[in-house]
Design a protein around this motif. Structure first.
Motif, short mmCIF file in Angstrom:
data_model
loop_
_atom_site.label_atom_id
_atom_site.label_comp_id
_atom_site.label_asym_id
_atom_site.label_seq_id
_atom_site.Cartn_x
_atom_site.Cartn_y
_atom_site.Cartn_z
N PHE A 146 6.30 -26.34 -46.35
CA PHE A 146 6.86 -25.27 -47.17
C PHE A 146 7.92 -25.80 -48.13
CE2 PHE A 146 10.05 -21.84 -47.72
CZ PHE A 146 9.26 -20.98 -48.47
N VAL A 147 8.80 -26.64 -47.63
CA VAL A 147 9.85 -27.23 -48.47
C VAL A 147 9.21 -28.04 -49.60
CG1 VAL A 147 11.75 -28.87 -48.54
CG2 VAL A 147 11.59 -27.24 -46.66
N SER A 148 8.13 -28.74 -49.29
CA SER A 148 7.47 -29.58 -50.29
C SER A 148 6.81 -28.76 -51.40
CB SER A 148 6.40 -30.46 -49.62
OG SER A 148 6.98 -31.34 -48.69
N LEU A 149 6.56 -27.48 -51.13
CA LEU A 149 5.92 -26.63 -52.13
C LEU A 149 6.91 -26.12 -53.18
CD1 LEU A 149 3.41 -24.62 -49.93
CD2 LEU A 149 2.96 -26.61 -51.38
N GLY A 150 8.20 -26.40 -52.99
CA GLY A 150 9.18 -26.18 -54.04
C GLY A 150 9.64 -24.75 -54.21
N SER A 151 10.38 -24.53 -55.28
CA SER A 151 11.05 -23.24 -55.51
C SER A 151 10.07 -22.10 -55.75
CB SER A 151 12.01 -23.36 -56.69
OG SER A 151 11.32 -23.75 -57.86
N THR A 152 8.90 -22.40 -56.31
CA THR A 152 7.93 -21.33 -56.56
C THR A 152 7.55 -20.64 -55.25
OG1 THR A 152 7.01 -22.46 -58.49
CG2 THR A 152 5.63 -20.80 -57.46
N ALA A 153 7.34 -21.43 -54.21
CA ALA A 153 6.97 -20.86 -52.92
C ALA A 153 8.09 -20.00 -52.36
CB ALA A 153 6.63 -21.99 -51.94
N ILE A 154 9.32 -20.47 -52.51
CA ILE A 154 10.47 -19.70 -51.99
C ILE A 154 10.61 -18.39 -52.76
CG2 ILE A 154 12.96 -19.72 -51.63
CD1 ILE A 154 12.76 -22.81 -51.49
N GLU A 155 10.52 -18.45 -54.08
CA GLU A 155 10.64 -17.24 -54.90
C GLU A 155 9.55 -16.22 -54.54
OE1 GLU A 155 12.96 -16.37 -56.76
OE2 GLU A 155 13.78 -17.97 -58.00
N ASP A 156 8.33 -16.71 -54.36
CA ASP A 156 7.24 -15.79 -54.03
C ASP A 156 7.48 -15.11 -52.68
OD1 ASP A 156 5.99 -16.41 -56.37
OD2 ASP A 156 4.50 -17.75 -55.50
N LEU A 157 7.99 -15.88 -51.72
CA LEU A 157 8.26 -15.29 -50.40
C LEU A 157 9.42 -14.30 -50.46
CD1 LEU A 157 7.86 -17.79 -47.44
CD2 LEU A 157 6.45 -15.87 -48.11
N LEU A 158 10.42 -14.59 -51.26
CA LEU A 158 11.53 -13.65 -51.41
C LEU A 158 11.03 -12.33 -52.03
CD1 LEU A 158 14.37 -16.06 -52.61
CD2 LEU A 158 14.30 -14.79 -50.45
N ASP A 159 10.10 -12.43 -52.95
CA ASP A 159 9.49 -11.22 -53.51
C ASP A 159 8.71 -10.47 -52.44
OD1 ASP A 159 10.51 -11.74 -56.01
OD2 ASP A 159 8.69 -12.72 -56.75
N GLN A 160 7.98 -11.24 -51.64
CA GLN A 160 7.17 -10.62 -50.59
C GLN A 160 8.06 -9.95 -49.54
OE1 GLN A 160 4.13 -13.33 -49.29
NE2 GLN A 160 3.56 -12.07 -47.54
N LEU A 161 9.22 -10.55 -49.27
CA LEU A 161 10.15 -9.98 -48.30
C LEU A 161 10.62 -8.60 -48.75
CD1 LEU A 161 11.86 -10.47 -45.73
CD2 LEU A 161 13.61 -11.51 -47.21
N ARG A 162 10.73 -8.39 -50.04
CA ARG A 162 11.17 -7.11 -50.57
C ARG A 162 10.10 -6.03 -50.39
NH1 ARG A 162 10.89 -8.16 -55.50
NH2 ARG A 162 13.00 -8.90 -56.00
N THR A 163 8.84 -6.40 -50.52
CA THR A 163 7.78 -5.40 -50.59
C THR A 163 7.08 -5.12 -49.26
OG1 THR A 163 6.21 -7.14 -51.24
CG2 THR A 163 7.31 -5.92 -53.01
N THR A 164 7.11 -6.07 -48.35
CA THR A 164 6.34 -5.87 -47.11
C THR A 164 6.96 -4.78 -46.25
OG1 THR A 164 5.41 -6.94 -45.15
CG2 THR A 164 7.59 -7.66 -45.85
N ARG A 173 18.00 -26.04 -49.84
CA ARG A 173 17.20 -25.97 -51.07
C ARG A 173 16.94 -24.52 -51.48
NH1 ARG A 173 11.74 -29.57 -52.00
NH2 ARG A 173 11.31 -28.95 -54.15
N ALA A 174 16.94 -23.62 -50.49
CA ALA A 174 16.66 -22.22 -50.79
C ALA A 174 17.91 -21.42 -51.17
CB ALA A 174 15.99 -21.56 -49.58
N LEU A 175 19.10 -21.99 -50.91
CA LEU A 175 20.33 -21.21 -51.07
C LEU A 175 20.53 -20.62 -52.46
CD1 LEU A 175 22.89 -23.20 -48.88
CD2 LEU A 175 21.71 -21.06 -48.38
N PRO A 176 20.42 -21.39 -53.54
CA PRO A 176 20.64 -20.78 -54.86
C PRO A 176 19.65 -19.67 -55.18
CG PRO A 176 19.89 -23.06 -55.06
CD PRO A 176 20.17 -22.84 -53.63
N LEU A 177 18.42 -19.81 -54.66
CA LEU A 177 17.41 -18.77 -54.91
C LEU A 177 17.72 -17.51 -54.12
CD1 LEU A 177 14.24 -21.05 -54.73
CD2 LEU A 177 15.55 -20.39 -56.74
#
Length: 728
Positions: free
Chosen positions: A516-534, A553-557
């Motif tokens: 997951f960490v290797s997939l970068g900020s895009t993966a984190i941003e997408d999950l944060l969006d998903q956290l809002r809607t689920t 790595r996720a803190l600023p996001l």
């Protein structure tokens, strides 16, 4: 091209586009077409990445079809044509041009034509089909059957018609081979014969008769060599070979091999360059594959400057005169030895043969031989000669792109120890390099799908290294790796990681987090969006667990979401996340949540500040105190005490001294909490004040401090004195 000649190639009848603007539009559509195929391979059909690119492609084609009845992309002599017109050399070199050419060649197609009336849903169905592997398409009946099954009528493949270019030029289509045309093969060579005679029927079973008929036709073609273009020669020869292959279909393997030798000898004797060109085309099925094997072996033996000649003096290579498989292995061994000489890499003709050898080895399941040959090829990736490296990269891409998926993954994995260091160290970006990266991307996706996370991490690590260490290199390296990482952060892969993050196996959970960490900020941003809607609580837990693995790595996001007007339940989850992985700096981002009216939200924020604020907790909470609601202030004071924030003692004492004239329940509660906090901190500075509170008496019916506060002060005083070793 002479005005009186006709050129035989397979393309679609179209209106000629003479306007350069239209050509530019078609090139733009080509770029989007390649992106659409790539996205459909990587993302689920419902993904925005798929729907948006299909929309763009549809609009681009629609714009072209408003001006033309149809638009075609076709291949001729490994060059791309748009509506029958070859592209400029510069446009031929573009990556999207090469991608479509490779796709056409891989599927054995000559052209794709989009016609007026095309609907968006129909286009999506076509892109979905076209994104499949050639093996999958063949297993399901072939591309044309699938087009019919899917009711795709406005996309036409491989149609062969006459195409008028102008009054002086004409492209002439090739022949379709049918059973009736087997007779045509002999009639073409022997027009005087009766096709219904017994002699004619016997000839079709005789390799020698077939060979003589072929030689007759070949002689006629070669006799016209001076008046025909290379394209015409190649097309005419291919048609004749196709007819010969059809005519010899009922022969035994032994007879087809004899026929292949005769045909191959005639070809090389007549025109070695034409024979060499045949090895670069899709001829591996002709005459059961024997013709290609013979041509490859002979052409290598005829080039003594790039290896060991005919290897007659090499004890490690034996002349094999047995089954086809043994002969194929002999060819492979010879070529493998020649790859040790960089001159072989610079011989375009020989290198064009290599992918064909590998294809035949793959068909024979000769895995070890393939790996040995590729090891020799990969060594050239480290050559000091830039041209050699570029050719080696292109050849490796040509080979691994066309291996069956399961065999490709296994071969690349065994060779990864050689490929990955080159990938991270190479300084000259090329299309071959990019194509190899894309193959590794697909392999990585397969490993994630198979839950083989350690193997996926190996390639993800390489892409992250390239993306993060681009000093002195062209931006293409970083851009390619960034694009690949972003593509691998697709919903399908994230869904797999969400499932596996709850595994009882700790090592597996750690590997999931690393992926997951290797997939970068895009993966984190997408999950944060998903956290809002689920709305699924279990899914929310999985999402937060997975995001937590990204650590700092996720803190600023995460903190970036706090300043937005988000619903309280989402911000509560954000506060929880920061409490799991935050630090002192990120803790300050939680302060605005303390001002919110929702009790659950501000309690979660306060809890996370306590957990991650370190020695700054007291300072952070003292700064926030004046702005929080009155009923929440006692809770703030309590946490300051639990934090044992010695720097807050003066602040707490001032609050305690600043007593209103008239006591209230809220004030009494606050004063109790202050006394308790001072006792928890244990500072001797508070002893005098606490002593005064416990000693105060009422005056004229007014008490200085309520009894509850005095009791709390007494308990605090005992706690401090005990810590200091004093008697209460």
């Amino acid at each position: 091209m002479q005005s009186t000649s006709s050129t035989k190639i397979n393309i679609i009848e179209v209106m000629v586009m003479t306007d350069s603007k239209k050509t530019d539009q078609a090139l733009n559509a080509l770029v989007i077409l390649n992106t659409a195929i790539k996205n459909v391979r990587l993302y689920p059909p419902t993904s925005a990445s798929v729907s948006s690119v299909i929309e763009k492609l549809y609009l681009s084609l629609l714009d072209l079809l408003l001006q033309e009845e149809q638009i075609s992309f076709s291949e001729s002599e490994k060059a791309l044509l748009i509506d029958g017109r070859p592209l400029s050399p510069k446009d031929q070199e573009r990556p999207h041009t090469a991608s479509l050419l490779n796709l056409l060649l891989g599927l054995g197609l000559k052209s794709i034509t989009f016609t007026k009336g095309l609907e968006k849903e129909e286009l999506f169905r076509f892109i979905e089909l076209f994104s499949r592997t050639p093996e999958s398409i063949q297993e399901n009946g072939g591309i044309n059957k699938l087009l019919t099954d899917q009711n795709i009528v406005h996309v036409v493949l491989d149609e062969k018609l006459y195409v008028a270019i102008d009054k002086d030029h004409q492209f002439v289509a090739g022949l379709d081979i049918t059973d009736d045309q087997i007779k045509n093969f002999f009639l073409m060579m022997h027009p005087e014969m009766d096709p219904d005679s017994p002699q004619f029927a016997e000839m079709a079973k005789d390799p020698e008769a077939l060979s003589k008929a072929f030689n007759t036709g070949l002689s006629k073609i070669i006799a016209q060599k001076e008046t025909l273009t290379g394209m015409q020669l190649s097309e005419s020869l291919n048609q004749m070979l196709s007819l010969l292959d059809k005519a010899s279909g009922n022969l035994s393997d032994e007879k087809r091999e004899l026929l292949s030798h005769s045909v191959g000898q005639a070809l090389i004797a007549s025109d070695p360059a034409l024979a060499e060109e045949l090895t670069r085309q899709n001829t591996e099925q002709l005459l059961g594959g024997f013709l290609l094997q013979y041509l490859m072996a002979e052409l290598m033996d005829r080039n003594p400057d790039t290896g060991q000649g005919n290897d007659s003096g090499n004890p490690g290579v034996k002349e094999v005169s047995g089954d086809p498989k043994s002969k194929l292995l002999q060819v492979a061994e010879k070529f493998s030895q020649r790859l040790q000489d960089t001159r072989t890499l610079l011989d375009e003709g020989l290198m064009a043969v290599l992918p064909k050898i590998i294809e035949q080895l793959a068909a024979q399941k000769e895995q070890e031989t393939i790996e040995n040959m590729l090891e020799q090829l990969i060594e050239n990736l480290y050559s000091e000669n830039t041209e050699v490296r570029l050719i080696a990269a292109k050849s490796l891409a040509d080979i691994i792109e066309n291996l069956p998926d399961e065999r490709r993954d296994e071969v690349v994995e065994k060779l990864s120890g050689q490929i990955i260091p080159w990938l991270t160290d190479e300084t000259v970006f090329s299309l071959g390099y990019q194509r190899i990266c894309f193959v590794l991307r697909d392999i990585t996706k397969n490993y994630i799908s198979q839950r083989n996370f350690p193997y996926a991490l190996k390639y993800l690590g390489a892409f992250n290294t390239i993306a993060g260490n681009n000093a002195g290199k062209p931006n293409d390296f970083k851009n390619t790796s960034d694009e690949i990482i972003s593509q691998l952060a697709c919903p399908e892969n994230i869904g797999i990681l969400l499932q596996e993050i709850e595994s009882p196996d700790q090592q597996r959970r750690e590997n999931v987090g690393r992926v997951f960490v290797s997939l970068g900020s895009t993966a984190i941003e997408d999950l944060l969006d998903q956290l809002r809607t689920t709305t699924d609580s279990n899914e929310r837990v999985q999402i937060m667990h997975l995001i937590s693995t990204a650590g700092e790595r996720a803190l600023p996001l995460i903190t970036g979401r706090i300043n937005k007007e988000e619903p309280w339940f989402y911000l509560r989850n954000i506060a929880y996340l920061l409490g799991q992985i935050g630090n002192t700096e990120s803790t300050r981002a939680l302060v605005p949540l303390l001002y919110r009216r929702n009790e659950k939200l501000r309690n979660e924020a306060l809890k996370s500040i306590y957990r991650m604020g370190g020695d700054q907790r007291g300072k952070i909470l003292m700064e926030a105190y004046p702005l929080v609601e009155e009923e929440f202030k006692p809770v703030i004071i309590e946490v300051i005490g639990q934090s044992k924030a010695a720097d807050a003692v003066p602040f707490l004492m001032d609050l305690l001294k600043d007593k209103p004239l008239i006591a209230s329940v809220t004030r009494t509660t606050l004063e109790e909490k202050i006394c308790t906090a001072l006792g928890a901190i244990g500072s001797p500075d508070a002893i005098d004040l606490l002593s005064n509170i416990t000693a105060t008496k009422s005056f004229l019916g007014l008490r200085a401090y309520p009894e509850k506060v005095k009791a709390a002060a007494a308990r605090a005083l005992i706690s401090i004195q005990t810590k200091l070793g004093q008697s209460p």
